[in-house]
Design an enzyme around this catalytic site. Structure first.
Site, PDB file in Angstrom:
ATOM      1  N   SER A   1       0.858  -1.186   0.000  1.00  0.00           N
ATOM      2  CA  SER A   1       0.000   0.000   0.000  1.00  0.00           C
ATOM      3  C   SER A   1       0.891   1.232   0.000  1.00  0.00           C
ATOM      4  O   SER A   1       1.987   1.226   0.579  1.00  0.00           O
ATOM      5  CB  SER A   1      -0.883   0.031   1.248  1.00  0.00           C
ATOM      6  OG  SER A   1      -1.570   1.265   1.335  1.00  0.00           O
TER       7      SER A   1
ATOM      8  N   TYR B   1      -1.594  -0.801  10.308  1.00  0.00           N
ATOM      9  CA  TYR B   1      -1.741  -1.272   8.926  1.00  0.00           C
ATOM     10  C   TYR B   1      -0.582  -0.779   8.060  1.00  0.00           C
ATOM     11  O   TYR B   1       0.035  -1.556   7.318  1.00  0.00           O
ATOM     12  CB  TYR B   1      -3.083  -0.775   8.373  1.00  0.00           C
ATOM     13  CG  TYR B   1      -3.287  -0.958   6.891  1.00  0.00           C
ATOM     14  CD1 TYR B   1      -3.741  -2.171   6.379  1.00  0.00           C
ATOM     15  CD2 TYR B   1      -3.045   0.089   5.994  1.00  0.00           C
ATOM     16  CE1 TYR B   1      -3.939  -2.339   5.020  1.00  0.00           C
ATOM     17  CE2 TYR B   1      -3.246  -0.067   4.630  1.00  0.00           C
ATOM     18  CZ  TYR B   1      -3.692  -1.283   4.153  1.00  0.00           C
ATOM     19  OH  TYR B   1      -3.888  -1.450   2.799  1.00  0.00           O
TER      20      TYR B   1
HETATM   21  P1  NAP Z   1     -11.333  -5.932   0.276  1.00  0.00           P
HETATM   22  O1  NAP Z   1     -12.221  -5.343  -0.771  1.00  0.00           O
HETATM   23  O2  NAP Z   1     -11.658  -5.716   1.711  1.00  0.00           O
HETATM   24  O3  NAP Z   1     -11.176  -7.497  -0.030  1.00  0.00           O
HETATM   25  C1  NAP Z   1     -10.363  -8.244   0.819  1.00  0.00           C
HETATM   26  C2  NAP Z   1     -10.179  -9.638   0.263  1.00  0.00           C
HETATM   27  O4  NAP Z   1      -9.266 -10.336   1.110  1.00  0.00           O
HETATM   28  C3  NAP Z   1     -11.470 -10.436   0.253  1.00  0.00           C
HETATM   29  O5  NAP Z   1     -11.439 -11.312  -0.850  1.00  0.00           O
HETATM   30  C4  NAP Z   1     -11.408 -11.195   1.577  1.00  0.00           C
HETATM   31  O6  NAP Z   1     -12.146 -12.421   1.550  1.00  0.00           O
HETATM   32  C5  NAP Z   1      -9.916 -11.484   1.657  1.00  0.00           C
HETATM   33  N1  NAP Z   1      -9.426 -11.686   3.019  1.00  0.00           N
HETATM   34  C6  NAP Z   1      -9.644 -10.928   4.116  1.00  0.00           C
HETATM   35  N2  NAP Z   1      -9.035 -11.447   5.189  1.00  0.00           N
HETATM   36  C7  NAP Z   1      -8.422 -12.574   4.777  1.00  0.00           C
HETATM   37  C8  NAP Z   1      -7.649 -13.568   5.413  1.00  0.00           C
HETATM   38  N3  NAP Z   1      -7.376 -13.532   6.728  1.00  0.00           N
HETATM   39  N4  NAP Z   1      -7.203 -14.603   4.661  1.00  0.00           N
HETATM   40  C9  NAP Z   1      -7.482 -14.682   3.361  1.00  0.00           C
HETATM   41  N5  NAP Z   1      -8.215 -13.767   2.678  1.00  0.00           N
HETATM   42  C10 NAP Z   1      -8.679 -12.735   3.398  1.00  0.00           C
HETATM   43  O7  NAP Z   1      -9.830  -5.387   0.124  1.00  0.00           O
HETATM   44  P2  NAP Z   1      -9.087  -4.653  -1.098  1.00  0.00           P
HETATM   45  O8  NAP Z   1      -9.319  -3.201  -0.931  1.00  0.00           O
HETATM   46  O9  NAP Z   1      -9.385  -5.295  -2.391  1.00  0.00           O
HETATM   47  O10 NAP Z   1      -7.590  -4.924  -0.668  1.00  0.00           O
HETATM   48  C11 NAP Z   1      -6.790  -5.931  -1.259  1.00  0.00           C
HETATM   49  C12 NAP Z   1      -5.349  -5.622  -0.919  1.00  0.00           C
HETATM   50  O11 NAP Z   1      -5.021  -4.317  -1.395  1.00  0.00           O
HETATM   51  C13 NAP Z   1      -5.070  -5.622   0.590  1.00  0.00           C
HETATM   52  O12 NAP Z   1      -3.803  -6.186   0.844  1.00  0.00           O
HETATM   53  C14 NAP Z   1      -5.055  -4.134   0.925  1.00  0.00           C
HETATM   54  O13 NAP Z   1      -4.282  -3.859   2.049  1.00  0.00           O
HETATM   55  C15 NAP Z   1      -4.454  -3.564  -0.350  1.00  0.00           C
HETATM   56  N6  NAP Z   1      -4.738  -2.144  -0.546  1.00  0.00           N
HETATM   57  C16 NAP Z   1      -6.022  -1.704  -0.731  1.00  0.00           C
HETATM   58  C17 NAP Z   1      -6.231  -0.342  -0.907  1.00  0.00           C
HETATM   59  C18 NAP Z   1      -7.611   0.240  -1.092  1.00  0.00           C
HETATM   60  O14 NAP Z   1      -7.757   1.472  -1.012  1.00  0.00           O
HETATM   61  N7  NAP Z   1      -8.621  -0.556  -1.370  1.00  0.00           N
HETATM   62  C19 NAP Z   1      -5.153   0.563  -0.898  1.00  0.00           C
HETATM   63  C20 NAP Z   1      -3.874   0.052  -0.711  1.00  0.00           C
HETATM   64  C21 NAP Z   1      -3.671  -1.301  -0.547  1.00  0.00           C
HETATM   65  P3  NAP Z   1     -13.742 -12.462   1.903  1.00  0.00           P
HETATM   66  O15 NAP Z   1     -14.458 -11.888   0.697  1.00  0.00           O
HETATM   67  O16 NAP Z   1     -14.042 -13.908   2.090  1.00  0.00           O
HETATM   68  O17 NAP Z   1     -13.936 -11.648   3.123  1.00  0.00           O
END
Ligand code: NAP
Length: 244
Positions: free
Chosen positions: A139, A153
């Site tokens: 991130s 985080y």
């Molecule tokens: P999200 O929409 O909350 O989706 C999270 C995904 O991870 C879901 O598929 C969830 O499964 C799965 N997950 C959660 N906890 C888990 C665990 N303990 N073991 C295995 N799978 C798990 O998140 P996102 O925004 O797409 O984020 C994805 C990645 O991008 C993360 O690493 C996050 O830190 C990073 N990121 C996101 C942003 C942002 O603004 N969105 C910015 C920077 C970095 P379920 O559907 O079954 O709950």
């Protein structure tokens, strides 16, 4: 392509784009089988074989089983996208409980490292693998620190950056490229888990491009890093953050 957290958000965009590009897909979810079913069906409608596996990345046995199922149902992954991650309610570090810190570190650091370890064991040419590409999802928070939101985080994402640099050096001669994408604020459910579903509207004025990103814009970079066009790219930390 094996993707952790492929059921929603960035992981789901990655799964469907990769399916459209000709990859077969294995992805994990942890709590939302309905969302996983939808992604599986979308990948299949694009012509891919898709396998969804329930696996908590912070549980070693789940991670080993995830890679085992990918190998038995499809093959050893050529591309591993280390995407699953969590954040807790916004606040100040001084107020966070030990339980919350342990949860965030277990999923985002221990989980990411366990997944990198499994990928390294199975993909490295010096361990009998066929080589490939690992893409960690960190991130932009790792460089900003996320004050008054989630310093814990941000710190876990700093660990993912460091592991990317180290593992790229360990696996450079073993046919595996290791890179990292650092998204800025992306429109996904993760902001709701921090307690502010409309967070992006608030932070947009601090983003030079004036908007949040779409999951597909992150998936584009992941797919590029996965492919042969990135054949000499390893150890890179690439921001997909609108200039933030
Ligand atoms: P999200 O929409 O909350 O989706 C999270 C995904 O991870 C879901 O598929 C969830 O499964 C799965 N997950 C959660 N906890 C888990 C665990 N303990 N073991 C295995 N799978 C798990 O998140 P996102 O925004 O797409 O984020 C994805 C990645 O991008 C993360 O690493 C996050 O830190 C990073 N990121 C996101 C942003 C942002 O603004 N969105 C910015 C920077 C970095 P379920 O559907 O079954 O709950």
């Amino acid at each position: 392509m094996l993707i952790t957290g492929g059921s929603r958000g960035i992981g789901a965009a990655c799964a469907t784009q990769a399916a459209g590009a000709g990859y077969d897909i294995c992805f994990s979810y942890v709590s939302n089988p309905g969302a996983a079913d939808l992604v599986k069906a979308r990948c299949e409608s694009l012509g891919a074989t898709a396998v969804a596996v329930k696996a908590d990345v912070s549980v070693e046995a789940d991670v080993i089983n995830l890679f085992d199922v990918c190998t038995s149902e499809l093959r050893t992954p050529a591309v591993f996208v280390n995407n699953a991650g969590v954040l807790g309610q916004q606040g100040q570090l001084a107020d966070f409980t030990a339980e919350r810190l342990a949860w965030v570190v277990n999923v985002n650091v221990t989980g990411a490292l366990l997944c990198m370890r499994e990928a390294a064991r199975r993909m490295s040419t010096d361990r009998g693998g066929a080589g490939g590409s690992i893409i960690n999802v960190s991130s932009k928070a790792s460089t900003l620190g996320s004050p008054f939101e989630y310093v814990d985080y941000a710190a876990t994402k700093g660990a993912v950056d460091s592991a990317t640099i180290g593992l790229a050096k360990e696996l450079g001669a073993a046919g595996v490229r290791v890179n990292c994408v650092r998204p800025g604020p992306i429109h996904t459910d993760i902001h709701a888990s921090g307690g502010e579903p409309d967070r992006i509207a608030r932070v947009s004025k601090g983003i030079p491009m004036g908007r949040g990103g779409e999951p597909e814009e992150v998936a584009n970079m992941i797919l590029w890093l996965a492919g042969t066009e990135a054949s000499y790219v390893s150890g890179a930390l690439i921001d997909v953050a609108g200039g933030r």
